[in-house]
Write a protein that holds these residues in place. Structure first.
Motif, PDB file in Angstrom:
ATOM      1  N   GLY A 105      -9.378  11.495  11.380  1.00 44.38           N
ATOM      2  CA  GLY A 105     -10.223  11.072  10.257  1.00 44.38           C
ATOM      3  C   GLY A 105      -9.391  10.770   9.030  1.00 44.38           C
ATOM      4  O   GLY A 105      -9.647   9.805   8.309  1.00 44.38           O
ATOM      5  N   TRP A 106      -8.362  11.586   8.777  1.00 41.19           N
ATOM      6  CA  TRP A 106      -7.477  11.351   7.645  1.00 41.19           C
ATOM      7  C   TRP A 106      -6.699  10.057   7.838  1.00 41.19           C
ATOM      8  O   TRP A 106      -6.533   9.282   6.899  1.00 41.19           O
ATOM      9  CB  TRP A 106      -6.525  12.536   7.502  1.00 41.19           C
ATOM     10  N   GLU A 107      -6.229   9.820   9.063  1.00 40.41           N
ATOM     11  CA  GLU A 107      -5.483   8.596   9.341  1.00 40.41           C
ATOM     12  C   GLU A 107      -6.379   7.372   9.187  1.00 40.41           C
ATOM     13  O   GLU A 107      -5.934   6.331   8.701  1.00 40.41           O
ATOM     14  CB  GLU A 107      -4.885   8.647  10.745  1.00 40.41           C
ATOM     15  N   LEU A 108      -7.638   7.491   9.573  1.00 41.67           N
ATOM     16  CA  LEU A 108      -8.571   6.385   9.395  1.00 41.67           C
ATOM     17  C   LEU A 108      -8.775   6.101   7.906  1.00 41.67           C
ATOM     18  O   LEU A 108      -8.731   4.941   7.479  1.00 41.67           O
ATOM     19  CB  LEU A 108      -9.914   6.705  10.059  1.00 41.67           C
ATOM     20  N   ALA A 109      -8.955   7.141   7.114  1.00 39.05           N
ATOM     21  CA  ALA A 109      -9.132   6.953   5.667  1.00 39.05           C
ATOM     22  C   ALA A 109      -7.883   6.331   5.047  1.00 39.05           C
ATOM     23  O   ALA A 109      -7.986   5.452   4.183  1.00 39.05           O
ATOM     24  CB  ALA A 109      -9.450   8.291   5.001  1.00 39.05           C
ATOM     25  N   MET A 110      -6.712   6.763   5.485  1.00 40.31           N
ATOM     26  CA  MET A 110      -5.465   6.202   4.961  1.00 40.31           C
ATOM     27  C   MET A 110      -5.338   4.733   5.355  1.00 40.31           C
ATOM     28  O   MET A 110      -4.898   3.901   4.554  1.00 40.31           O
ATOM     29  CB  MET A 110      -4.268   6.998   5.485  1.00 40.31           C
ATOM     30  N   GLY A 111      -5.727   4.386   6.569  1.00 39.69           N
ATOM     31  CA  GLY A 111      -5.682   2.990   7.011  1.00 39.69           C
ATOM     32  C   GLY A 111      -6.618   2.108   6.201  1.00 39.69           C
ATOM     33  O   GLY A 111      -6.261   0.990   5.819  1.00 39.69           O
ATOM     34  N   VAL A 112      -7.806   2.607   5.923  1.00 34.47           N
ATOM     35  CA  VAL A 112      -8.761   1.850   5.101  1.00 34.47           C
ATOM     36  C   VAL A 112      -8.200   1.665   3.701  1.00 34.47           C
ATOM     37  O   VAL A 112      -8.276   0.581   3.120  1.00 34.47           O
ATOM     38  CB  VAL A 112     -10.134   2.566   5.071  1.00 34.47           C
ATOM     39  N   TRP A 113      -7.599   2.727   3.143  1.00 33.20           N
ATOM     40  CA  TRP A 113      -7.025   2.646   1.803  1.00 33.20           C
ATOM     41  C   TRP A 113      -5.897   1.620   1.759  1.00 33.20           C
ATOM     42  O   TRP A 113      -5.829   0.801   0.832  1.00 33.20           O
ATOM     43  CB  TRP A 113      -6.524   4.028   1.395  1.00 33.20           C
ATOM     44  N   LEU A 114      -5.002   1.639   2.740  1.00 37.85           N
ATOM     45  CA  LEU A 114      -3.897   0.679   2.767  1.00 37.85           C
ATOM     46  C   LEU A 114      -4.406  -0.750   2.932  1.00 37.85           C
ATOM     47  O   LEU A 114      -3.894  -1.683   2.307  1.00 37.85           O
ATOM     48  CB  LEU A 114      -2.920   1.025   3.889  1.00 37.85           C
ATOM     49  N   THR A 115      -5.423  -0.943   3.762  1.00 40.65           N
ATOM     50  CA  THR A 115      -6.003  -2.267   3.945  1.00 40.65           C
ATOM     51  C   THR A 115      -6.587  -2.777   2.635  1.00 40.65           C
ATOM     52  O   THR A 115      -6.402  -3.943   2.278  1.00 40.65           O
ATOM     53  CB  THR A 115      -7.083  -2.227   5.035  1.00 40.65           C
ATOM     54  N   CYS A 116      -7.273  -1.915   1.911  1.00 45.70           N
ATOM     55  CA  CYS A 116      -7.840  -2.319   0.615  1.00 45.70           C
ATOM     56  C   CYS A 116      -6.739  -2.686  -0.376  1.00 45.70           C
ATOM     57  O   CYS A 116      -6.876  -3.645  -1.132  1.00 45.70           O
ATOM     58  CB  CYS A 116      -8.715  -1.204   0.051  1.00 45.70           C
ATOM     59  N   CYS A 117      -5.647  -1.928  -0.363  1.00 44.92           N
ATOM     60  CA  CYS A 117      -4.530  -2.237  -1.263  1.00 44.92           C
ATOM     61  C   CYS A 117      -3.930  -3.603  -0.949  1.00 44.92           C
ATOM     62  O   CYS A 117      -3.657  -4.388  -1.857  1.00 44.92           O
ATOM     63  CB  CYS A 117      -3.457  -1.168  -1.165  1.00 44.92           C
ATOM     64  N   VAL A 118      -3.731  -3.880   0.324  1.00 41.21           N
ATOM     65  CA  VAL A 118      -3.172  -5.182   0.718  1.00 41.21           C
ATOM     66  C   VAL A 118      -4.135  -6.297   0.321  1.00 41.21           C
ATOM     67  O   VAL A 118      -3.713  -7.341  -0.196  1.00 41.21           O
ATOM     68  CB  VAL A 118      -2.863  -5.205   2.228  1.00 41.21           C
TER      69      VAL A 118
END
Length: 191
Positions: A105-118
């Motif tokens: 779940g943490w990795e999913l949240a981090m992936g969403v955050w990185l995608t939003c940043c990009v």
């Protein structure tokens, strides 16, 4: 027999039961299983995966090595007999903080955050390009656009004709020939 399960953690639990005066054997059987087939198959001793024998002098025990986020079916009987419904209890262990499911779940949240940043960087780049393009391009009479730098070059080339003939320029400016301040910074003087 009122079986009580308490102090349940991700990998352990305490179980207690009342004293059974009819117990003629020397031990209680504490049986538990993380498989719901035990409940569906009926209360049979052979359907339980784990059985612990507790001396009759004790009325509680500590279960360890349980699986986090798992529902258990537990029965306590006197003697080595098949349990009945009032000798059984269902309980669930909570999740472990170090559980890989929580990390997922943490990795999913981090992936969403990185995608939003990009995505924000791409949008900022497009907006910056649009602003630079708008500031550098000027529409002309023919409907085409030219860049401000090419207009500045044309202005400098046209104004360099003023200084081409030094005798003419010196007559107009009282004998002092000075290029405009902006022109002197942008291009070297040609003689």
């Amino acid at each position: 027999m009122g079986v009580v399960v308490f102090n349940i953690s991700a990998t352990s639990a305490h179980v207690s039961w009342p004293v059974s005066p009819n117990c003629l054997d020397t031990f209680y059987s504490v049986m538990y299983d993380p498989n719901w087939n035990s409940l569906l198959m009926g209360y049979k001793r052979k359907s339980f995966m784990i059985e612990e024998r507790i001396p009759v002098s004790q009325t509680s025990t500590y279960l360890h090595h349980l699986i986090p986020q798992t529902a258990y079916f537990l029965c306590v009987t006197c003697q080595a007999a098949n349990p009945v419904q009032d000798q059984c209890q269902v309980f669930s262990t909570p999740s472990d903080n170090n559980d890989p499911h929580d990390r997922a779940g943490w990795e999913l949240a981090m992936g969403v955050w990185l995608t939003c940043c990009v995505l924000l960087l791409v949008i900022a780049g497009v907006l910056l390009w649009g602003c630079v393009h708008t500031m550098c391009c000027v529409p002309t009479r023919g409907g085409t656009t030219t860049t401000r730098t090419s207009i500045a070059r044309q202005d400098m080339m046209a104004s360099s004709g003023i200084y081409a003939n030094s005798s003419e320029a010196s007559g107009k400016n009282g004998g002092i020939v000075q290029p405009p301040p902006l022109l002197s910074l942008l291009t070297p003087l040609t003689t």
